[in-house]
Design a protein around this motif. Structure first.
Motif, PDB file in Angstrom:
ATOM      1  N   PHE A 193     -11.461  10.355  33.450  1.00  0.00           N
ATOM      2  CA  PHE A 193     -10.111  10.503  33.999  1.00  0.00           C
ATOM      3  C   PHE A 193      -9.877  11.894  34.586  1.00  0.00           C
ATOM      4  CE2 PHE A 193      -5.461  11.029  33.676  1.00  0.00           C
ATOM      5  CZ  PHE A 193      -5.051   9.879  34.312  1.00  0.00           C
ATOM      6  N   ASP A 194     -10.285  12.895  33.810  1.00  0.00           N
ATOM      7  CA  ASP A 194     -10.109  14.283  34.215  1.00  0.00           C
ATOM      8  C   ASP A 194     -10.687  14.568  35.592  1.00  0.00           C
ATOM      9  OD1 ASP A 194      -9.142  15.890  31.888  1.00  0.00           O
ATOM     10  OD2 ASP A 194     -10.336  17.416  32.923  1.00  0.00           O
ATOM     11  N   SER A 209       6.504  20.429  24.581  1.00  0.00           N
ATOM     12  CA  SER A 209       7.213  19.693  25.636  1.00  0.00           C
ATOM     13  C   SER A 209       8.413  18.956  25.067  1.00  0.00           C
ATOM     14  CB  SER A 209       6.289  18.651  26.265  1.00  0.00           C
ATOM     15  OG  SER A 209       5.199  19.265  26.881  1.00  0.00           O
ATOM     16  N   VAL A 214      -7.027  18.059  24.784  1.00  0.00           N
ATOM     17  CA  VAL A 214      -5.864  18.298  23.918  1.00  0.00           C
ATOM     18  C   VAL A 214      -5.266  16.955  23.497  1.00  0.00           C
ATOM     19  CG1 VAL A 214      -5.405  20.569  24.859  1.00  0.00           C
ATOM     20  CG2 VAL A 214      -4.295  18.609  25.885  1.00  0.00           C
ATOM     21  N   HIS A 215      -6.115  15.941  23.428  1.00  0.00           N
ATOM     22  CA  HIS A 215      -5.633  14.587  23.134  1.00  0.00           C
ATOM     23  C   HIS A 215      -5.604  14.310  21.627  1.00  0.00           C
ATOM     24  CE1 HIS A 215      -6.482  10.031  23.206  1.00  0.00           C
ATOM     25  NE2 HIS A 215      -5.191  10.210  23.345  1.00  0.00           N
ATOM     26  N   ARG A 235      -1.315  16.586  17.727  1.00  0.00           N
ATOM     27  CA  ARG A 235      -1.038  15.231  18.209  1.00  0.00           C
ATOM     28  C   ARG A 235      -1.445  14.185  17.164  1.00  0.00           C
ATOM     29  NH1 ARG A 235      -1.323  17.631  22.586  1.00  0.00           N
ATOM     30  NH2 ARG A 235      -0.047  17.087  24.393  1.00  0.00           N
ATOM     31  N   MET A 285     -12.455  17.479  27.875  1.00  0.00           N
ATOM     32  CA  MET A 285     -11.590  16.590  28.642  1.00  0.00           C
ATOM     33  C   MET A 285     -10.910  15.565  27.747  1.00  0.00           C
ATOM     34  SD  MET A 285     -13.751  15.807  32.105  1.00  0.00           S
ATOM     35  CE  MET A 285     -14.905  14.795  31.231  1.00  0.00           C
ATOM     36  N   SER A 286      -9.609  15.462  27.874  1.00  0.00           N
ATOM     37  CA  SER A 286      -8.879  14.403  27.172  1.00  0.00           C
ATOM     38  C   SER A 286      -9.392  13.062  27.666  1.00  0.00           C
ATOM     39  CB  SER A 286      -7.380  14.529  27.452  1.00  0.00           C
ATOM     40  OG  SER A 286      -6.886  15.755  26.978  1.00  0.00           O
ATOM     41  N   GLY A 287      -9.621  12.137  26.745  1.00  0.00           N
ATOM     42  CA  GLY A 287     -10.096  10.814  27.153  1.00  0.00           C
ATOM     43  C   GLY A 287     -11.613  10.685  27.124  1.00  0.00           C
ATOM     44  N   TYR A 305       7.602  15.733  23.392  1.00  0.00           N
ATOM     45  CA  TYR A 305       6.626  15.724  22.305  1.00  0.00           C
ATOM     46  C   TYR A 305       7.112  14.899  21.123  1.00  0.00           C
ATOM     47  CZ  TYR A 305       2.435  17.362  19.999  1.00  0.00           C
ATOM     48  OH  TYR A 305       1.201  17.407  19.423  1.00  0.00           O
ATOM     49  N   PHE A 332      -6.326   6.105  29.970  1.00  0.00           N
ATOM     50  CA  PHE A 332      -7.114   6.957  30.866  1.00  0.00           C
ATOM     51  C   PHE A 332      -7.791   6.152  31.983  1.00  0.00           C
ATOM     52  CE2 PHE A 332      -7.034   9.133  26.727  1.00  0.00           C
ATOM     53  CZ  PHE A 332      -6.625  10.410  27.089  1.00  0.00           C
ATOM     54  N   ASP A 340     -11.117  15.599  21.637  1.00  0.00           N
ATOM     55  CA  ASP A 340     -11.225  15.412  23.089  1.00  0.00           C
ATOM     56  C   ASP A 340     -10.068  16.133  23.772  1.00  0.00           C
ATOM     57  OD1 ASP A 340      -9.413  13.395  22.069  1.00  0.00           O
ATOM     58  OD2 ASP A 340      -9.591  12.312  23.972  1.00  0.00           O
ATOM     59  N   LEU A 391       6.326  11.256  20.194  1.00  0.00           N
ATOM     60  CA  LEU A 391       5.155  10.881  19.398  1.00  0.00           C
ATOM     61  C   LEU A 391       5.530  10.709  17.931  1.00  0.00           C
ATOM     62  CD1 LEU A 391       2.494  13.440  20.749  1.00  0.00           C
ATOM     63  CD2 LEU A 391       3.200  11.279  21.754  1.00  0.00           C
ATOM     64  N   GLU A 414      -2.804  28.107  29.847  1.00  0.00           N
ATOM     65  CA  GLU A 414      -2.751  29.136  30.866  1.00  0.00           C
ATOM     66  C   GLU A 414      -2.158  30.394  30.254  1.00  0.00           C
ATOM     67  OE1 GLU A 414      -1.064  28.044  34.636  1.00  0.00           O
ATOM     68  OE2 GLU A 414      -1.523  25.952  34.266  1.00  0.00           O
ATOM     69  N   ASP A 436       1.568  21.598  22.378  1.00  0.00           N
ATOM     70  CA  ASP A 436       1.123  21.018  23.654  1.00  0.00           C
ATOM     71  C   ASP A 436      -0.392  21.095  23.832  1.00  0.00           C
ATOM     72  OD1 ASP A 436       3.572  20.201  24.502  1.00  0.00           O
ATOM     73  OD2 ASP A 436       3.942  21.892  25.847  1.00  0.00           O
ATOM     74  N   TRP A 457       1.296  11.743  15.027  1.00  0.00           N
ATOM     75  CA  TRP A 457       1.232  10.275  14.986  1.00  0.00           C
ATOM     76  C   TRP A 457       0.983   9.774  13.563  1.00  0.00           C
ATOM     77  CZ3 TRP A 457      -1.789  10.942  19.994  1.00  0.00           C
ATOM     78  CH2 TRP A 457      -1.064  10.466  21.083  1.00  0.00           C
ATOM     79  N   VAL A 466       2.150  13.919  27.529  1.00  0.00           N
ATOM     80  CA  VAL A 466       2.106  14.401  26.148  1.00  0.00           C
ATOM     81  C   VAL A 466       1.218  13.486  25.312  1.00  0.00           C
ATOM     82  CG1 VAL A 466       3.491  14.635  24.060  1.00  0.00           C
ATOM     83  CG2 VAL A 466       4.320  15.607  26.199  1.00  0.00           C
ATOM     84  N   ARG A 467       1.391  12.194  25.490  1.00  0.00           N
ATOM     85  CA  ARG A 467       0.643  11.216  24.706  1.00  0.00           C
ATOM     86  C   ARG A 467      -0.856  11.308  24.961  1.00  0.00           C
ATOM     87  NH1 ARG A 467      -0.670   6.264  26.351  1.00  0.00           N
ATOM     88  NH2 ARG A 467      -1.917   5.502  24.647  1.00  0.00           N
ATOM     89  N   LEU A 468      -1.226  11.426  26.227  1.00  0.00           N
ATOM     90  CA  LEU A 468      -2.645  11.466  26.561  1.00  0.00           C
ATOM     91  C   LEU A 468      -3.245  12.844  26.337  1.00  0.00           C
ATOM     92  CD1 LEU A 468      -2.659   9.433  29.900  1.00  0.00           C
ATOM     93  CD2 LEU A 468      -3.259   8.616  27.628  1.00  0.00           C
ATOM     94  N   GLY A 469      -2.387  13.835  26.167  1.00  0.00           N
ATOM     95  CA  GLY A 469      -2.916  15.182  26.021  1.00  0.00           C
ATOM     96  C   GLY A 469      -3.530  15.698  27.309  1.00  0.00           C
ATOM     97  N   VAL A 470      -2.884  15.389  28.433  1.00  0.00           N
ATOM     98  CA  VAL A 470      -3.333  15.954  29.699  1.00  0.00           C
ATOM     99  C   VAL A 470      -2.172  16.719  30.317  1.00  0.00           C
ATOM    100  CG1 VAL A 470      -5.036  14.156  30.088  1.00  0.00           C
ATOM    101  CG2 VAL A 470      -2.765  13.910  31.078  1.00  0.00           C
ATOM    102  N   GLU A 480      -3.615   7.269  16.982  1.00  0.00           N
ATOM    103  CA  GLU A 480      -2.409   6.665  17.548  1.00  0.00           C
ATOM    104  C   GLU A 480      -2.327   5.176  17.248  1.00  0.00           C
ATOM    105  OE1 GLU A 480      -2.065   6.695  21.809  1.00  0.00           O
ATOM    106  OE2 GLU A 480       0.059   6.157  21.757  1.00  0.00           O
ATOM    107  N   ARG A 487     -13.086   8.279  24.368  1.00  0.00           N
ATOM    108  CA  ARG A 487     -12.878   6.872  24.701  1.00  0.00           C
ATOM    109  C   ARG A 487     -13.836   6.431  25.800  1.00  0.00           C
ATOM    110  NH1 ARG A 487      -8.942   3.080  24.307  1.00  0.00           N
ATOM    111  NH2 ARG A 487      -7.560   4.525  23.242  1.00  0.00           N
TER     112      ARG A 487
END
Lengths: 308, 436
Positions: free
Chosen positions: B319-320, A196, A134-135, A173, A112-114, A199, B272, A132, A202, A231, A167, A177, B199-203, A12, A117
Motif C-alpha cells: 500500500f505504502d 489525532s 505505525v499500524h 494503537r 510500512m503500515s500494512g 484517535y 490496505f 508494521d 479506536l 516529522e 499517532d 483497541w 488513524v486506524r490504518l496507521g498511515v 483490531e 498483512r
C-alpha cells in the motif's frame, strides 16, 4: 477454545475470547520460565523460524528468538542491511525466497503500515506481526495486557492511562483497541500534535492534562516520543515534553497508591520517565520483558498448532 | 467516406435541449441532418431503437503515458480505451517523459495520434519548463502548435509568483489552466484522507486543507489575472464550497470530478487495498454527498476519467509504495450512469451535459453538440445493459481499478468519430483511424 488463525497481524479484529486464550497459554509458559523449566517443552524441532526485521530492534527480536528456541525451533535472523534488500530485492521476493527454503513461521517488523498483512496474504507460512509501520504491534500489546492482568488480577474495569505519542506509535494503537475490548478504562494523554482528533474512534477517551488524566489510575503506560517515525517539529523540545507529559514521582501521587508503571522501552530516561520511576517500586518495566518471552512462546505455540 | 444514418434513437443534445426519438444523418464527417424519419439513403444504417444517441464524450484529463511510460499505456491503446468508453475526444496529461513543454513534443503527440488513434487526442502542456515550477513554458508557441490547455499534472507549483507570472503571460493567449491543487507541505507523506481511516490504518493522512489552501491561492491568482481556471478532481466538501464562492463572485472558474470520488469512501480502504489509493484521497460521506449536490446544482461542471494506468509492478504492491489512481476511460460513463442516473440524482440530460457540452466550453472548442453542421462525434448508449467489470478484457493496456467484479448498468454500444464508426457493439473497428 480452538485456535484457527494462520497469522497474528493485529488485535483490531481479534476477539476477547482469543486474547484470553493467548494470555492463559502464556501464563503456563511464564510459570515454566520462572521455574527454569523450559527445556521440557521443546515440541517443534523440525520447524524453521525467521525473524524478518527491516527496522532496528533489541528487545522484540531477542524475545522472539528466545521464545522460538525455547520451543525447539530452528531460528534464523534476517536483517535488511546484510541481505539482498540492499541490492533492491522486494519484500515479496524476499519472503517467497525464504518460504521456498522451508520457513514455517515469520516474525516480521517493517516500516510500512500494512506490510505484515501483505506478507501474510502472499505466503502459506505463518506470520507474526512484530510491528508494521505505525499500524499495529500486537505482541507488545499482549505482553502489556499480560503484565496488567498479572499485577491487577483482571483487565475489566482497570483504568489504564496511555501517555505519549499516539499517532506514531503502533503499540498505542494495538493497546487502545485491545484494552478497550477487554473492558479496561482507556485514557489517552499526550500533546495534541501527536494525538489525532479521530484517535478516540479506536477506543478510549482523550484527556489533555496529564495530572487530570492520571487521577485514580491503576496503570500508567508511558512511551517514547517516536522521533524516528515523525516529522521534526511536532513537539518544541524534549524538555517541553518532559515538563508537561513526563512521568515523575510527583505525578504518580495523582494515581492510585498501588499504581503500576509500564514502559515498552527503550526508555529515554529523564524525558518521558524519570529514573526514579523507572527503577522504583511501581515499575514493571523489566517484568514486562520476561512476560514478552512467555507471550511470544504462546503465539508461536498456537500458530503452529501446539494444541492439536 | 461512407454516409451513416442512425435510425430511431433517443437523441439527447444537452446544448440545445433536444430530447426526442429522431434520426441522425452523417455525411462527410459532419452531421448533415437531424429529424424525424429521415428518408435519405445511407451507406450504413445503425438501428438505434432503445438506444440513447448523444454527442461523443469529451474527457478533460486522461494519462496516456506517451511518450516515456508506454508499458502502462500509449496513445493508440489509450484512444481505443476511450472509444470503448464512448469518448470521442481526450485531452492527454503533459507529465510524460519528457514532459510536454515545447512544440516538438506537441507535434510528436499529434503525429502519433494521427497514425494510431481512433479518437481525437488533444495535447496539453505543462505550465512550467520541465514541470520544475520555476521558468514558465513558451505558452504562445505551445498554443500555436495545438495545445488546448495548460496543466501541472500532479506536481504542485509551490512558488506563487511563478504561477502569477504564468497566468499574467497567458492573458494574451487565453489557454485554460487545468490544475491539480495540492499544498505539498500539508500533504507530504500522506496516503489517505486525514481522519478515522488514516488513524486506524496507521498511515499518514492528507488533510483537506492540502487541497483547499492551494485551491484558494490559485483561484485568487486566476481572478487577479483574468485566467480561465479549471480545477481537477474535486475531492472534498470544503473545496466545492470554494468553487461555489468563486462562481458567485463571477469568476471564470470551473471544476471536474472523477466517478470514483462520488462512488467510493475513504472507509472502503479496509485492508490496505492499493486500488483504493487516489489523489486527492477518497473522501468521507459528507464529501460524497457534497459532490453529488455539486453535480446537481452545477457547482461541478464536468466528469473526467482521470485515466491513470499503472503496471502491476507499480500498483499491485504494498500500500505504502503503490501509485495513486485508477484507469477510468472504460468505466467513467457507466459508473456515473449507475450511481447518478439510476439512483435519480441527475437526469440523463444533466449527466450527458457533464460529459459533452460543458467540457467543450471549458476547452473553447466547437464540439460536444449533436446538431446539423456539427462534427459527427457521436456515441450510442445502451441504457439497459448490465455488465460486469472485467478489466483484463479492457482495451486499456492497464487493468488497475477497484471496480473489478462490480456490475454496472448502461454502456456505450457504438462510437462515431468524425463520421467514422470506430467502436460497434463493444468492439473497436479494424483500421478505424479517422485522422489518418
Amino acid at each position: 477454545m480452538k485456535w484457527e488463525r494462520k497469522d497474528l497481524i493485529g488485535l483490531e479484529d481479534v476477539s476477547p475470547e482469543e486474547i484470553w486464550h493467548i494470555l492463559e497459554v502464556a501464563k503456563g509458559f511464564k510459570k515454566k520460565l520462572v521455574e527454569k523449566d523450559v527445556k521440557k517443552i521443546a515440541t517443534f524441532e523440525n520447524k524453521n523460524f525467521v525473524t524478518l526485521f527491516y527496522q532496528a530492534s533489541t528487545r522484540t527480536r531477542f524475545s522472539f528468538e528466545i521464545a522460538a528456541k525455547n520451543l525447539g525451533l530452528n531460528v534464523m535472523n534476517f536483517s535488511s542491511a546484510t541481505t539482498s534488500v540492499s541490492k533492491g530485492e522486494s519484500l515479496y521476493d524476499t519472503v517467497k525466497t525464504l518460504e521456498a527454503m522451508g520457513v514455517d513461521i515469520f516474525a516480521i517488523r517493517h516500516g510500512m503500515s500494512g506490510s505484515a498483512r501483505y506478507i501474510a496474504e502472499h505466503t502459506p507460512a505463518h506470520v507474526l506481526n512484530a510491528g508494521d509501520g505505525v499500524h499495529e504491534h500486537p505482541t507488545q500489546s499482549l505482553l502489556d495486557m499480560f503484565t496488567i492482568w498479572e499485577s491487577k488480577g483482571k483487565l475489566d474495569g482497570v483504568k489504564v492511562v496511555l501517555v505519549g505519542d499516539h499517532d506514531h506509535n503502533r503499540s498505542s494503537r494495538s493497546n487502545t483497541w485491545a484494552l478497550s475490548k477487554m473492558g479496561a478504562e482507556v485514557v489517552l494523554c499526550g500533546p495534541r500534535t501527536l494525538v489525532s482528533d479521530e484517535y478516540t474512534d479506536l477506543g478510549g477517551r482523550f484527556v489533555g492534562d496529564v495530572e487530570e488524566a492520571l487521577k485514580e489510575a491503576d496503570v500508567i503506560y508511558t512511551f517514547r516520543i517516536q522521533q524516528e517515525r515523525q516529522e521534526p517539529g511536532l513537539v518544541p523540545s524534549l524538555g517541553e515534553y518532559s515538563r508537561f507529559y513526563g512521568i515523575n514521582e510527583e505525578r504518580l501521587r495523582f494515581a492510585k497508591p498501588d499504581v503500576v508503571v509500564l514502559h515498552p522501552a527503550p526508555m529515554i530516561r529523564g524525558s518521558e520517565i524519570t529514573s526514579a520511576v523507572a527503577d522504583g517500586s511501581h515499575s514493571l518495566v523489566f517484568e514486562m520483558v520476561t512476560n514478552g518471552v512467555a507471550v511470544r512462546m504462546a503465539l508461536i505455540y498456537l500458530l503452529l498448532g501446539g494444541e492439536s | 467516406m461512407k454516409s451513416i444514418i442512425i435510425k430511431n434513437g433517443e437523441v439527447i443534445d444537452p446544448e440545445s435541449g433536444v430530447h426526442d426519438i429522431l434520426d441522425v444523418f452523417i455525411q462527410g464527417g459532419k452531421i448533415s441532418k437531424v429529424g424525424k424519419s429521415i428518408e435519405s439513403r445511407a451507406d450504413v444504417v445503425l438501428e438505434a431503437e432503445g438506444m440513447m444517441v448523444s454527442p461523443g464524450f469529451i474527457d478533460l484529463r486522461a494519462h496516456l503515458c506517451d511518450p516515456g511510460f508506454t508499458r502502462r499505456e500509449d496513445i493508440g491503446s489509450g484512444s481505443r480505451s476511450g472509444a470503448a468508453g464512448g469518448f470521442t475526444t481526450v485531452v492527454v496529461r503533459p507529465d510524460t517523459n519528457p514532459v510536454v513543454d515545447n512544440s516538438a513534443l506537441v507535434y510528436y503527440i499529434m503525429a502519433k495520434a494521427k497514425e494510431t488513434a481512433c479518437i481525437r487526442v488533444l495535447p496539453s502542456a505543462t505550465v512550467t519548463q520541465g514541470m520544475k515550477g520555476d521558468m514558465i513554458s513558451p505558452l504562445g508557441s505551445l498554443k500555436s502548435a495545438g495545445v488546448v490547455l495548460l496543466s501541472n499534472g500532479i506536481q504542485p507549483i509551490t512558488d506563487a509568483e511563478v504561477m502569477r507570472r504564468a497566468m499574467a503571460f497567458n492573458r494574451t493567449f487565453q489557454l485554460p489552466f487545468s490544475l491539480h491543487c495540492e499544498e505539498p507541505s500539508l500533504s507530504r507523506g500522506g496516503l489517505v484522507k486525514e481522519g478515522k481511516t488514516a488513524v486506524r490504518l496507521g498511515v499518514k493522512g492528507i488533510p483537506e486543507t492540502a487541497e483547499t489552501v492551494m485551491m484558494s491561492r490559485d483561484i485568487l491568482l486566476a481572478e487577479a489575472n483574468e485566467t480561465k481556471l479549471h480545477i481537477n478532481h474535486i475531492g472534498s466538501k470544503s473545496a466545492i464550497d470554494l468553487i461555489r464562492a468563486a462562481k458567485a463572485r463571477g469568476g471564470n472558474v470551473t471544476c471536474n470530478v472523477t466517478p470514483y470520488h462520488f462512488y467510493l469512501l475513504d472507509r472502503d480502504i479496509q485492508d490496505f487495498d492499493p486500488n483504493l489509493k487516489f489523489l486527492p484521497p477518497l473522501g468521507s460521506e459528507t464529501d460524497v454527498k457534497a459532490i453529488k449536490e455539486g453535480l446537481k446544482d452545477g457547482a461541478i461542471d464536468a466528469i473526467i476519467s482521470d485515466h491513470s494506468p499503472w503496471t502491476p509492478e507499480e500498483k499491485d504492491i504494498e500500500f505504502d509504495q503503490a501509485s495513486f489512481g485508477a484507469i477510468g476511460l472504460e468505466v467513467a460513463f457507466a459508473l456515473s450512469y449507475s450511481e447518478l442516473v439510476v439512483n435519480e440524482i441527475l437526469s440523463i440530460d444533466e449527466l450527458l451535459r457533464k460529459f459533452t457540452v460543458n467540457p467543450a466550453k471549458i476547452l473553447g472548442l466547437d464540439l460536444g453538440r449533436l446538431q446539423e453542421g456539427a462534427e459527427a462525434d457521436i456515441v450510442l448508449i445502451d441504457p439497459k445493459v448490465e455488465w460486469v467489470v472485467e478489466p483484463d478484457k479492457f482495451e486499456s493496456r492497464a487493468s488497475n481499478t477497484p471496480l473489478r467484479g462490480k456490475t454496472l448498468k448502461g454502456r456505450p454500444s457504438a462510437t462515431i468519430v468524425k463520421g467514422q464508426i470506430v467502436m460497434r457493439e463493444g468492439k473497436i473497428q479494424e483500421g478505424a483511424l479517422p485522422f489518418k
